[in-house]
Design an enzyme around this catalytic site. Structure first.
Site: not given
Ligand code: NAP
Length: 244
Positions: A152, A185, A87, A61, A154, A11-12, A139, A9
């Protein structure tokens, strides 16, 4: 040869900043993506122009065959994987009473099974080498629980459980397994939050801030580096004092 990191993950959001940080530190970086091909390839190009060895690699994944193919492709292109960052993730807000079995299964497929498949794919070589590092992204909601995100929370708690158990199992092989549990974040995942909600979330942190993807990337990097060589089975939560 410089070490290789695979970041799912990437890409973003948090994954992308983590890829930038590792690349800047000299790692060879595999940028995994699913749907955001343009963004993953743009990131790969940006880092290649800075002289870094990187590749963008597509895989869902949730699918073990795709994960195995990705790991093999990374091995052939960059070399064997030294650090795995699990991630990739998605979020969904719904009342518990409205959750369907499909919602539940999807959340566990991405976060729990995805982490399971990726770890299984990289571990045989790490165990053989008696070296390696895994950082799982959970998280703060996996620590504290979250209303309207029970599936989420759980799934993210399960990632913490996996981290602790795997760290025990892999310790004798000198492989460290740790977890990062970010607070709120500023990424696409929270793009739909209105200003009132964001202000409310800010107020709940001691630092009165929403975090950045770089804040999390730095914690992930620390847990992969020699600076944390005696740390395994732990959860570090970059959350600005959301939970104290
Ligand atoms: P995001 O900007 O929405 O990015 C999510 C990333 O996960 C994207 O690169 C997406 O890829 C990839 N992804 C989703 N499903 C996938 C799959 N089945 N196979 C491969 N890649 C997949 O989210 P983020 O905020 O950076 O979150 C990253 C991690 O941090 C996650 O595990 C999230 O639960 C955790 N987190 C985030 C926060 C927050 O507040 N943002 C807080 C706590 C934990 P594509 O776009 O290429 O599909």
């Amino acid at each position: 040869m410089n070490p290789v990191v695979l970041i799912t993950g990437a890409s973003r959001g948090i994954g992308r900043e983590t890829a930038r940080l590792f690349a800047g530190k000299g790692y060879r970086v595999a940028i995994n993506y699913l749907h955001s091909a343009d963004q993953a390839h743009a990131l790969a190009q940006e880092l290649q122009e800075r002289g870094c060895h990187v590749m963008a690699v597509s895989a869902d994944v949730r699918k073990p065959e795709a994960v195995a193919a990705m790991v093999e492709s990374v091995r052939q292109t960059l070399g064997p994987i030294d650090v795995l960052v699990n991630n990739a993730g998605t979020a969904q807000q719904k009342l518990f009473t409205d959750l369907t079995e499909a919602d539940w299964d999807e959340m566990f497929a991405v976060h729990v099974k995805g982490t399971f498949f990726c770890c299984q794919a990289v571990l045989p070589r790490m165990i053989h080498q008696k070296a390696g590092c895994i950082v799982n992204v959970s998280s703060v909601w996996g620590l504290s629980g979250a209303s309207c995100e029970v599936h989420y929370a759980a799934a993210k708690s399960a990632v913490i459980g996996m981290t602790r158990a795997l760290a025990r199992e892999l310790g004798p092989s000198k492989i460290r397994v740790n977890c990062v549990a970010p607070g709120v974040i500023d990424t696409d995942m929270n793009a739909a939050l209105d200003e009132e909600t964001r202000a409310c979330l800010r107020e709940q942190t001691a630092l009165e801030e929403i975090g950045t993807a770089e804040d999390v990337a730095r914690t992930i990097y620390f847990l992969s580096s020699e600076e944390s060589r005696f740390i395994t089975g732990q959860v570090i939560s970059p959350n600005g004092g959301f939970l104290i």
